[in-house]
Design an enzyme around this catalytic site. Structure first.
Site, PDB file in Angstrom:
ATOM      1  N   CYS A   1       0.227  -7.412  -5.924  1.00  0.00           N
ATOM      2  CA  CYS A   1      -0.567  -6.214  -5.615  1.00  0.00           C
ATOM      3  C   CYS A   1      -1.271  -5.660  -6.852  1.00  0.00           C
ATOM      4  CB  CYS A   1       0.316  -5.153  -4.991  1.00  0.00           C
ATOM      5  SG  CYS A   1       1.236  -5.793  -3.582  1.00  0.00           S
TER       6      CYS A   1
ATOM      7  N   HIS B   1      -4.393  -0.507   1.666  1.00  0.00           N
ATOM      8  CA  HIS B   1      -3.902  -1.333   0.558  1.00  0.00           C
ATOM      9  C   HIS B   1      -4.212  -2.813   0.792  1.00  0.00           C
ATOM     10  CE1 HIS B   1      -1.603  -2.799  -2.721  1.00  0.00           C
ATOM     11  NE2 HIS B   1      -0.410  -2.844  -2.173  1.00  0.00           N
TER      12      HIS B   1
END
Lengths: 390, 390
Positions: A88, A337
């Site tokens: 991420c 996200h």
């Protein structure tokens, strides 16, 4: 080392984009950032793209070349294009590698982008793909997913510091309130603490409204040597620091799971490089993959003492008008996200704020901003400090 | 821009390593390169690792952090670690990003490594994973695999230039003869032109002995600013040029499939940067994923006119003692092709040659070498020029 500036930005819409392919969204973000900068393809010396798992999400690796090709930069211009991956934190590292390209003198105008298309697979496939960011041989193989890992962090933070579910919920409420003001947000929906607490439990104590979603999206920045930035824009934003740190990939190997030592180390390096401290930061985009992650991050970035993050949030100090406004984009929680894009989107939001073009979510007198992007449960952290002043 | 030198090198054994995990091999390569350089962990400012598809091969992304952790560089030292991916050119790009880290002044001592563990899955899974380096929506989805794509290149090269199967086989024979002299090689076996021509056909006209294998392996380099390189070694090797270029990811979009325009563009940029030409190069490691790829590459890198690569090979000009010795390591063909590691292994071999420690496969008076690493069927190419002289 040459100074570097951001001269162009673009986010696509974040969300479940069933009408847009992986290719569509990165082209939209990339071309949009070039238009924002007023730069033509011929001027570009390099592309860097953050992408966690094209292989698992869309059966496509070699993302850098694909992007150069579909952006019209490969066939005749042969623009170098490089994919960077750190789960991420892939976007944050793509920005960092782009900065190195310019700072080194090897490249002048470069694009730093991030993209992830996560909704083309089922949510169980997506969860398995994301679990590849943890230690597969110690965590993934035991069935640990990221909600489970962050739930352990939350439980320990509650135990050690008295942090409450209500305080965690306040993170989600705040970030949704800003997401509502951000036209690209996945969730433009006001929520209350009660909504969070009554939402389905994913991994005790984390409810589903404590968790960031699965998202499609792309974001892009154009970088240039600071010396020429004014040729392209009246409002360049300068890179004051780029810092990255690693920690153990497994949670069980940490000295204290409530502290992301990689964040602490990266922040320390960034503050030193910029010759600034936490009190100099006017606006922050940080990695709120779960509500507890925002509470840990404001502590680890030095905005509040360890253990005080829950109260600090509850007291409104991380809201606009508080001591340090956090996640005015809506954060990962509400804006969404798309894992490879997040680190770039954070920088886009800070540039919006420093340019004074953030609309209803504008932080007054925003001069210096910070981005904080995390890979996995904290094995990678990358911190950038951006400023209107060189 | 600071000059950069290579001060340490290490390859693991290449092959089917069923007794060694993904983690074992990258630690062996990384630690080995630090020992070769005489550098301690505390001195390292960054790691870069080329890896094509940990997600598909070992269900592990976030490879950079994993490597920092298992090398003992994460927990207390928090060394930044970044994975770079460009299919089979991942290693070459990891080297390039490491060079940028040092050249920019952001970092001093860095490790550039590459790793791939490909034999833990079945060969059909491996083929599918590798096909993700092609354009999935135009090539992969039609069932095209890399042997098929390169077979089309070979067929066209034969048609346009009269290149023969025998000439392609000569590439394999030569590279096996050097692989036999390289202790790390996967295939240490002498073969003949007749062996190649009588081996099973994979994708006409490519026999299995025209193809590089599926391989486990890891390679690592240690880089430092040129100004301090002599502190660590009496035989630093200097980076004279680092150049990268993109092309269309699909073969059908190219103007001429027998020419890898990305190789041509990257080579041109590298020669300009080093202020050298093809005739200045004493030894070459190039991307012979298939025998035809070596023939195209010697043309595209400027060692011989377009179309003359087959005859040049047949005449022995790419052998030790010929005009330009190519793939003394055994190349991808015989030494093996752990895709993420290959670009780093190529540089390790050039350093062996420039240090004069290549044993039986030593090229006499080797002063300047070139590496050429390709992603997919040529959508990414990266060329480095290395020299004993700064």
């Amino acid at each position: 080392m040459r100074d570097v500036a951001i001269i162009g930005i673009k986010n696509t819409k974040f969300g479940e984009m069933w009408d847009n392919s992986f290719r569509d969204i990165f082209v939209e973000a990339g071309v949009g950032s070039l238009e924002d900068a007023g730069v033509s393809g011929e001027e570009i010396d390099g592309l860097y793209v953050g992408n966690m798992s094209g292989g698992q999400f869309v059966e496509q690796e070699h993302i850098g070349a694909l992007i150069a090709d579909y952006s019209g930069l490969a066939k005749n211009l042969h623009v170098p294009s490089t994919r960077v991956e750190a789960a991420c934190a892939s976007g944050g590292l793509a920005l960092r590698q782009a900065i190195f390209g310019v700072a080194s003198g090897y490249q002048d105008i470069v694009v730093a982008a991030g993209v992830e298309k996560m909704t083309d697979v089922s949510s169980s496939v997506a969860s398995a793909a994301l679990a590849a960011a943890s230690d597969r041989e110690w965590e993934g193989i035991m069935g640990a997913t990221f909600p489970g890992l962050y739930a352990m962090i939350a439980r320990m933070h509650m135990h050690m510091y008295g942090t409450t579910s209500e305080q965690m919920a306040e993170v989600a409420v705040k970030n949704h309130s800003y997401g509502l003001m951000n036209p690209i947000s996945q969730y433009r929906k006001k929520i209350t603490v009660e909504d969070v607490l009554s939402s389905i439990m994913v991994a005790d104590p984390l409810h589903i409204l404590d968790c960031s979603p699965i998202t499609d999206g792309a974001s892009s920045l154009v970088l240039a040597p600071a010396d020429v930035a004014h040729k392209y824009t009246d409002t360049p934003v300068y890179i004051k620091a780029s810092a990255q740190a690693s920690d153990t990939i497994s949670l069980h190997d940490r000295r204290d799971i409530t502290t992301l030592d990689a964040t602490v180390a990266a922040a320390k390096r960034a503050y030193e490089m910029a010759n600034l401290g936490p009190s100099d930061i006017d606006v922050v985009e940080l990695h709120d993959c779960f509500t507890i992650a925002e509470i840990c991050a404001i502590e680890d970035l030095g905005f509040v003492e360890k253990g005080e993050g829950g109260r600090f949030t509850e007291d409104g100090e991380t809201a606009i008008g508080g001591k340090v406004p956090v996640n005015t984009s809506g954060g990962l929680k509400s804006c969404g996200h798309p894992v490879g894009a997040t680190g770039i989107k954070q920088a886009v939001e800070i540039v919006h704020q420093l340019r004074g073009e953030a609309g209803k979510r504008q932080v007054q007198r925003a001069n210096t901003g910070l981005t904080h992007n995390v890979g996995g449960s904290g094995a990678t952290a990358v911190v950038h400090i951006l400023s209107r002043e060189r």
